[in-house]
Design a protein around this motif. Structure first.
Motif, short mmCIF file in Angstrom:
data_model
loop_
_atom_site.label_atom_id
_atom_site.label_comp_id
_atom_site.label_asym_id
_atom_site.label_seq_id
_atom_site.Cartn_x
_atom_site.Cartn_y
_atom_site.Cartn_z
N MET A 16 0.85 -1.18 0.00
CA MET A 16 0.00 0.00 0.00
C MET A 16 0.89 1.23 0.00
SD MET A 16 -2.91 -1.32 -0.09
CE MET A 16 -2.68 -3.05 -0.50
N PRO A 17 0.63 2.19 -0.90
CA PRO A 17 1.47 3.37 -0.94
C PRO A 17 1.31 4.19 0.35
CG PRO A 17 -0.37 3.58 -2.46
CD PRO A 17 -0.40 2.19 -1.94
N THR A 18 2.40 4.86 0.71
CA THR A 18 2.33 5.73 1.89
C THR A 18 1.37 6.89 1.64
OG1 THR A 18 4.67 5.23 2.14
CG2 THR A 18 3.78 6.94 3.54
N ARG A 19 1.47 7.45 0.48
CA ARG A 19 0.54 8.53 0.09
C ARG A 19 -0.06 8.20 -1.27
NH1 ARG A 19 4.78 10.46 2.03
NH2 ARG A 19 5.76 10.60 -0.02
N GLY A 20 -1.22 8.75 -1.53
CA GLY A 20 -1.86 8.53 -2.82
C GLY A 20 -2.44 7.13 -2.90
N ASN A 21 -2.98 6.80 -4.09
CA ASN A 21 -3.50 5.44 -4.22
C ASN A 21 -3.51 5.01 -5.68
OD1 ASN A 21 -5.98 6.42 -5.45
ND2 ASN A 21 -6.53 7.11 -3.38
N VAL A 22 -3.68 3.71 -5.87
CA VAL A 22 -3.75 3.15 -7.22
C VAL A 22 -5.18 2.68 -7.42
CG1 VAL A 22 -2.72 1.52 -8.82
CG2 VAL A 22 -1.41 2.32 -6.84
N LYS A 23 -5.75 3.08 -8.53
CA LYS A 23 -7.13 2.67 -8.82
C LYS A 23 -7.13 1.70 -9.99
CE LYS A 23 -10.06 6.24 -6.97
NZ LYS A 23 -9.19 7.42 -6.71
N HIS A 24 -7.95 0.68 -9.87
CA HIS A 24 -8.11 -0.30 -10.93
C HIS A 24 -9.58 -0.25 -11.35
CE1 HIS A 24 -8.43 -4.74 -12.24
NE2 HIS A 24 -7.78 -4.09 -13.17
N HIS A 25 -9.81 0.17 -12.57
CA HIS A 25 -11.18 0.41 -13.02
C HIS A 25 -11.92 1.29 -12.03
CE1 HIS A 25 -11.20 -1.91 -16.64
NE2 HIS A 25 -10.81 -3.01 -16.02
N GLY A 26 -11.23 2.31 -11.54
CA GLY A 26 -11.88 3.27 -10.65
C GLY A 26 -11.94 2.86 -9.20
N ARG A 27 -11.62 1.61 -8.91
CA ARG A 27 -11.67 1.17 -7.50
C ARG A 27 -10.28 1.20 -6.89
NH1 ARG A 27 -13.70 -3.76 -6.76
NH2 ARG A 27 -15.84 -4.02 -7.42
N THR A 28 -10.18 1.81 -5.71
CA THR A 28 -8.88 1.85 -5.04
C THR A 28 -8.45 0.43 -4.68
OG1 THR A 28 -9.39 4.00 -4.13
CG2 THR A 28 -7.63 2.75 -3.06
N ILE A 29 -7.21 0.11 -5.01
CA ILE A 29 -6.70 -1.22 -4.70
C ILE A 29 -6.30 -1.26 -3.24
CG2 ILE A 29 -4.81 -2.83 -5.17
CD1 ILE A 29 -4.72 -1.65 -8.01
N ASP A 30 -6.95 -2.10 -2.47
CA ASP A 30 -6.59 -2.16 -1.05
C ASP A 30 -6.33 -3.59 -0.59
OD1 ASP A 30 -9.10 -3.04 -1.25
OD2 ASP A 30 -10.01 -1.56 0.09
N SER A 31 -6.31 -4.51 -1.54
CA SER A 31 -5.87 -5.86 -1.19
C SER A 31 -5.30 -6.48 -2.46
CB SER A 31 -7.03 -6.68 -0.65
OG SER A 31 -7.97 -6.88 -1.67
N VAL A 32 -4.88 -7.74 -2.36
CA VAL A 32 -4.25 -8.36 -3.51
C VAL A 32 -5.15 -8.25 -4.73
CG1 VAL A 32 -3.45 -10.54 -4.46
CG2 VAL A 32 -2.92 -9.95 -2.11
N ASN A 33 -4.55 -7.82 -5.83
CA ASN A 33 -5.32 -7.58 -7.05
C ASN A 33 -5.24 -8.81 -7.95
OD1 ASN A 33 -6.49 -6.61 -9.31
ND2 ASN A 33 -5.19 -4.79 -9.51
N GLN A 34 -6.29 -9.62 -7.91
CA GLN A 34 -6.24 -10.88 -8.67
C GLN A 34 -6.62 -10.71 -10.13
OE1 GLN A 34 -8.28 -13.95 -6.39
NE2 GLN A 34 -6.37 -14.19 -5.23
N ALA A 35 -6.92 -9.46 -10.52
CA ALA A 35 -7.31 -9.24 -11.91
C ALA A 35 -6.12 -8.93 -12.81
CB ALA A 35 -8.34 -8.11 -11.97
N VAL A 36 -4.94 -8.88 -12.24
CA VAL A 36 -3.78 -8.58 -13.07
C VAL A 36 -2.86 -9.80 -13.18
CG1 VAL A 36 -3.79 -6.16 -12.36
CG2 VAL A 36 -2.35 -7.79 -11.13
N GLY A 37 -2.07 -9.80 -14.24
CA GLY A 37 -1.01 -10.79 -14.36
C GLY A 37 0.31 -10.10 -14.05
N PHE A 38 1.19 -10.79 -13.31
CA PHE A 38 2.37 -10.11 -12.80
C PHE A 38 3.61 -10.95 -13.14
CE2 PHE A 38 4.57 -8.63 -8.62
CZ PHE A 38 5.31 -7.71 -9.32
N VAL A 39 4.52 -10.35 -13.90
CA VAL A 39 5.81 -11.00 -14.15
C VAL A 39 6.85 -10.28 -13.31
CG1 VAL A 39 7.55 -11.59 -15.86
CG2 VAL A 39 5.14 -11.51 -16.52
N PRO A 40 7.27 -10.89 -12.19
CA PRO A 40 8.17 -10.17 -11.28
C PRO A 40 9.58 -10.06 -11.85
CG PRO A 40 7.80 -12.38 -10.48
CD PRO A 40 6.95 -12.23 -11.71
N GLN A 41 10.38 -9.20 -11.20
CA GLN A 41 11.73 -8.94 -11.70
C GLN A 41 12.60 -10.19 -11.63
OE1 GLN A 41 13.38 -5.46 -9.89
NE2 GLN A 41 15.09 -5.34 -11.31
N GLN A 42 12.56 -10.88 -10.50
CA GLN A 42 13.23 -12.18 -10.42
C GLN A 42 12.22 -13.19 -10.92
OE1 GLN A 42 16.23 -11.59 -9.51
NE2 GLN A 42 15.93 -9.64 -8.44
#
Ligand SMILES: Nc1ncnc2c1ncn2[C@@H]1O[C@H](COP(=O)(O)OP(=O)(O)OP(=O)(O)O)[C@@H](O)[C@H]1O
Ligand SMILES: Nc1ncnc2c1ncn2[C@@H]1O[C@H](COP(=O)(O)OP(=O)(O)OP(=O)(O)O)[C@@H](O)[C@H]1O
Ligand SMILES: [Mg+2]
Ligand SMILES: [Mg+2]
Lengths: 321, 263, 277, 277, 263
Positions: free
Chosen positions: B62-88
């Protein structure tokens, strides 16, 4: 049909002689019984717990533990005296006598005075053996708390090992431990309590206990068991050698036969009265327990506790044909 | 401004600094967003907070300030609607490559048959055919990374977050995969947030390039790349208009080099 | 280190030489046992009295006698049942409990000290209680054994679950895993080295639990047999009983070893552990 | 998950709220204990005879009495010494043995089954040997406790060392490490989660070892005190003794917890474990 | 042919394939060598066996066929005379950055004071000043990689094996570090084997570029780059003769692309 009687036993020592004899000769069978020996190595208290829980019909325990439980309000009753004398022997290391300069045939109190500063092994602290050790010290004019140390050392073999390796100076145990130690040259039987102190020769020392109340079926079971034990004791009195050998072969097959036979013979006198419990014996037991400092936390005497703590009625019934 | 799939709104992030008990400011007011089907590349110096941003989009931080919105909804828990390719690469070491790639489908209860086909296709697409039964520690670094990409693309998420996916690949494999990704995202209309260090890659693939500054990181520029698609990833400089777009990004970037100075 | 040292050899030869090596290994691993037996045989009666330690030949004879007469069979069966039941219940409880507390730091903070404290209670001191609650039959031994096993498995699973890499967990969550799937696909496999360690260590403790139980009260079982042998001056019997218990332990350990190799195959798939010192 | 949730608050307020939360946590973790005590008090004499379980008020009174008269002090001191010595020796042996076998697969294949088998031996059956070798004083209890502790620490260190990442080891070797340096800089820190787990699990087992030892042979100590109380129908005494043992366990567990947090600081330096279920 | 620091001689490597029980041939007769002070870049497709080659040089893996010689001696155990920057950063997670970088010096019993100075310099050189007390999991991917580089360079080994050291770095950081590496290897006369995916990087840094083929990997070319030093890494194409050298490498490389074909 065969009926099963479950007998719980805390310590499998030879002193429970009528039980061994009855099992060796299978005198239960004649009474239509199958004996089921339940070993409760947890000790007398654990054997009584099994009785309380109904896991056994009868518990073979020391009368001292039974009286303690009784004093705490436990509903137990002694119904048969398996051993009517205190069977404990005081066995000392030869070096102890040498150190104290006491001859083996010196007067009793002199012999006992040699215990000053000794560590005495018993199989359980808090039981009859510890009490006996401390009581013997007072008979030798010693302070039972300060002048001797009592060590708990699990089983008889361990106690012997401890004596032999000078970890303790003496021990208090029932036969055949003393004979075996003597034979190994590790110890000397200094005092046989039941023989050396008359008041210890007449009291229920090891007893069969039941949980009250006893219904008719249970009463019948107890009577039959008593009959089986009486028959065994009688056989023992008539043919001590054969019986002793039978016990040795069946239960102590790997022990030195001679030691077992001698032990059985020396214990035999304690089974002579067919399990009878009387007022005098019970009073002796209570008094000697008090003598050696047992605090029951409750006053009671033999007369007052008849048919409560103890009863001779089953033994009497068993003698009737 | 409606219809954004992902919107970063004034994101700030502080971390506790070890030892001193102070705090380090990593991100300092980052705002940008991605419209449906858009391909957004994020570039910025090492340690500026790019991975941190992706983690926020995935709902893992969770960001210290500001927020991330996904389809207008603030992301406040694990976002299962995205696919994630991590750095490692982060493949599951106790699963074979096949099982790794299969996992998202298993989690979605896709029937076994369909699963098999999809997995085979995804593994083939990243050039790992024949390595299905290898455990991750039997694969080379680049192969692991490709496995990680296959594992994400196999279930065709609408939003794909990729953290330097092609960094560990050689030029030829990288170009093939860039091309595949371009085709795939165009076909599926997937929104992609793509962290990279390679300006050419950013320009050739992206609709917008977001450039972050040194820590504490601010948004230096958010440059639209209006090249026609499909683009030629094999010879990027041959795309009409590429050079101008590249220079636009490079000139912003260049300003950063001067900060540390060429000796 | 030299993973590839034997790679040149033809496969068939390799297979044989591997089998041969395995056989040699097995032989070598018997060596300390044989040395021990020989020393025992020699020392018995010389350095220490036979009544305390018996001696291997006497024990072998006693074992033969026990099986020939069939006397030991009911004891073996009883103890075997107690062991298996106690072990299975303990492992199941330990895995579930350890997993729950491992996943939930809040629960862990509350309950972990109680679990620890509970283990500090000398169960032998509570013999009467055990008899009252579980009786003198198989129940009290199974209870004791499973308590022993539970503790070891519990703590290992607990630590194992807590040591799982957070980033993998997060990634799996993003991939769409629910809690059950997370358990199966991430937590359990990741914690499996710990779980297996706990299960291995629990093997001898299940034996200890059963034996303590049988020493407290019993009608039948190897513990009882040992106890009786020791109070009837039968050292060969004591050690024969112990040998049989060891048989249980070694069989279980062997099975656990196979399970371990199977489950942890992924750890070092083709290669050998490194840097032998 | 929300590592940063409380980050906005001013430092001072954060500190206070954290302290407050810690206090609350502590309160909550006492709760099950209190519930247990209340239930115990209520059930004693109702559900189960007081003679078997005593009751909290009686135990408290007995504890007061024991300390007021000073009767318990020598027992406490003896048992305390035995525990500390047994624990320290066991941990040291376990770390060394586990490390050696963990590093050398060859040694491990030879000796590991013996270690396992040795633990299947019911030590109570070996009482005579223990007395002959270690006497009836502090020695035999220290020996038993350290054997118990050794096993757990041994297996954990063994597994921990074997689980160390080979590539890190190789890298350190290339960097120029000798065996001693490899041990200190790689193996021990990498295996530390396992080592600490073993040390933690060993705490209650050191108590069990000492108590079994004191039940087997002793002149003084809490185990003896408990045994005596149990055979003289003094349930309050039994539980008072047990409570004192638990005191040892909980203090040691608390210290181990601090050590763990210190040594494993690097694992999750700033953040909380994830995904509470 | 004498005086080679490292000589790879007919290296072949097979690995057991999981499941099938067969074997996969990874390296198939690779021979090349590095003279004192030479900078050898190795490029090749992902999974062709570049990391495997470096592991052999470090003595961590024995080749199935052929051997690697170090100053004429066959390497048959861990080679402590080389410095190794692995593909994954592989910092010690239980040590802070400072402690990580310090370790090789500790292992060499360098006195504390001197150690401190050297470590500070190495950390500064990779741009991680201020992060001394961070644990690796508090650092970004690129920062970890830089830490790993600092840890190797801090003790100035004669031979440096680097496995894609700058792959995870942004353009500006990468250039600064390329420049530093060039200076350092020239000053110290260190021999460097440098695995990379970036042809520009290979050409601008190396004295020779070794090009490997797809698996089973053979040596495609071993091209000498005779550009004058020092070279400008910030604007590589401005180095006189760079373009020809680049094209020489690229033309070999290109042949590989065509194998998988541009769709
Ligand atoms: N747990 C943490 N505690 C303290 N600082 C942290 C923590 N996690 C990340 N940081 C800091 O946040 C900054 C950004 O990290 P991040 O991984 O997002 O960088 P990045 O842009 O992805 O870099 P790279 O390109 O090297 O991967 C770094 O400076 C790092 O030190
Ligand atoms: N233990 C192993 N068992 C089987 N195959 C292995 C093993 N280790 C490596 N390989 C195979 O060896 C090949 C080369 O691996 P290597 O790591 O050397 O590649 P690389 O050239 O470094 O690739 P990248 O550029 O992706 O890092 C790969 O195909 C890999 O699958
Ligand atoms: Mg990153
Ligand atoms: Mg590689």
């Amino acid at each position: 049909a065969q009926q099963t009687v479950r007998i719980g036993q805390g310590v499998p020592t030879l002193s429970f002689l009528p039980l061994w004899t009855a099992r060796a000769l299978d005198s239960f069978k004649a009474q239509g019984l199958t004996a089921n020996a339940v070993v409760v190595p947890g000790g007398d208290a654990a054997a009584l717990a099994a009785l309380d829980a109904g896991d056994v019909d009868l518990a073979a325990v020391g009368s001292d533990t039974l009286m303690r439980a009784y004093a705490k309000g436990q509903p137990f009753q002694m119904v048969y005296s398996l051993m009517s004398k205190v069977t404990l022997d005081l066995v000392v290391a030869p070096s102890l006598l040498e150190r104290a300069g006491v001859a083996p045939n010196a007067p009793l109190d002199k012999r006992l005075a040699a215990l000053k500063g000794a560590t005495v092994g018993v199989s359980a602290i808090g039981g009859a053996q510890e009490a006996a050790a401390r009581w013997l010290a007072t008979k030798g004019g010693l302070d039972p708390k300060a002048d001797i140390k009592v060590a708990q050392v699990g089983n008889p073999v361990a106690i012997e090992a401890a004596l032999e390796n000078k970890r303790i100076d003496a021990f208090v145990l029932s036969p055949p431990a003393g004979y075996i130690a003597e034979k190994a040259g590790a110890g000397k039987v200094l005092v046989s309590m039941g023989d050396d102190f008359p008041q210890l020769a007449h009291q229920p020392y090891l007893v069969l206990a039941v949980k009250k109340p006893v219904d008719a079926a249970k009463a019948e079971l107890i009577v039959k068991t008593a009959r089986a034990l009486q028959a065994a004791s009688a056989a023992l009195a008539q043919k001590p050698d054969e019986t002793a050998q039978a016990i040795q072969k069946q239960f102590f097959a790997k022990a030195d036969p001679e030691a077992i036979v001698i032990a059985v013979k020396s214990l035999k006198s304690g089974t002579a009265d067919g399990g009878k419990i009387d007022r005098e014996g019970v009073q002796n037991a209570i008094t000697s327990a008090r003598d050696i400092g047992v605090d029951f936390g409750k006053q009671f005497d033999a007369a007052g506790s008849e048919n409560d703590l103890w009863t001779n009625s089953y033994v009497t019934d068993a003698l009737k044909k | 401004m409606t219809g954004q799939v992902l919107a970063f709104d004034g994101i700030g992030q502080d971390f506790a600094t070890p030892g001193s008990g102070g705090r380090i400011r990593v991100l300092d007011g980052i705002s940008f967003d991605a419209e449906p089907g858009q391909f957004v590349a994020v570039i910025g110096p090492s340690g500026c907070g790019k991975s941190t941003l992706l983690q926020m989009a995935a709902g893992l931080l969770m960001p210290t300030r500001g927020n991330v919105k996904h389809h207008g909804r603030t992301i406040d828990s694990v976002n299962q609607a995205v696919g994630f390719v991590p750095q490692q690469a982060q493949l599951f070491p106790w699963k074979t490559l096949q099982e790794n790639v299969e996992l998202p489908l298993v989690l979605r209860s896709v029937p076994a048959e369909q699963r098999r086909a999809q997995v085979a296709k995804a593994i083939e697409a990243v050039g790992l055919k024949g390595f299905e039964n290898y455990y991750p520690n039997q694969l080379s670094g680049g192969m692991q990374k490709r496995g990680s990409i296959a594992r994400t693309l196999v279930y065709r998420p609408d939003v794909i977050l990729m953290d330097e996916p092609f960094g560990a690949l050689d030029a030829q494999t990288r170009m093939v995969m860039q091309n595949d990704l371009q085709t795939l995202s165009a076909e599926a209309g997937a929104t992609v947030i793509f962290v990279t260090h390679d300006i050419t890659e950013a320009v050739v693939l992206a609709d917008r390039v977001v450039i972050l500054s040194q820590r504490p990181s601010r948004l230096l520029a958010n440059i639209a790349i209006d090249l026609p698609r499909p683009r030629d990833v094999f010879e990027p400089f041959k795309n009409p208009g590429f050079e101008q777009a590249y220079d636009a990004v490079w000139s912003v970037f260049r300003s950063q080099i001067d900060i540390r100075g060429a000796h | 280190m030299n993973d590839a040292a034997s790679v040149d050899a033809a496969p068939a030869a390799r297979k044989w030489s591997r089998r041969f090596a395995a056989l040699g290994q097995f032989g070598i691993s018997l060596l300390p046992g044989i040395v021990l037996l020989v020393f025992w045989q020699w020392a018995s009666g010389r350095l220490i009295k036979e009544i305390y330690v018996s001696k291997p030949t006497a024990i072998a004879a006693r074992l033969y006698e026990l099986f020939a007469s069939g006397e030991i069979i009911p004891h073996l069966i009883t103890t075997g049942q107690e062991l298996v039941l106690g072990y299975v219940i303990g492992v199941a409880g330990g895995v579930i409990g350890g997993y729950a507390l491992g996943r939930s730091p809040r629960l862990a903070r509350i309950f972990e000290p109680y679990v620890m404290a509970f283990y500090g209670i000398p169960k032998i001191a509570l013999a009467p209680l055990f008899i009252i609650w579980f009786g003198i039959g198989i129940g009290s031994k199974v209870a004791l054994a499973s308590i022993m096993v539970f503790f070891l498995v519990f703590y290992n699973v607990f630590s194992g679950v807590r040591s799982v890499d957070r980033e993998l967990v997060n990634l799996t969550l993003v991939m769409g895993a629910n809690q059950r799937q997370l358990t199966w696909h991430v937590y359990l496999p990741a914690a499996s080295p710990y779980i297996i360690l706990g299960m291995r260590m629990a093997i001898p403790y299940s034996v200890i639990g059963v034996i303590v139980g049988e020493f407290t009260s019993s009608i039948q079982g190897l513990g009882l047999f040992i106890h009786e042998a020791s109070s009837t001056y039968d050292p060969a019997g004591v050690f024969a009983g112990i040998i049989l218990l060891l048989g249980f332990v070694l069989i279980a350990n062997f099975l656990a070893g196979r399970l371990e190799r199977r489950l942890l195959r992924w750890k070092n798939p083709t290669t050998q552990p490194p840097s032998d010192i």
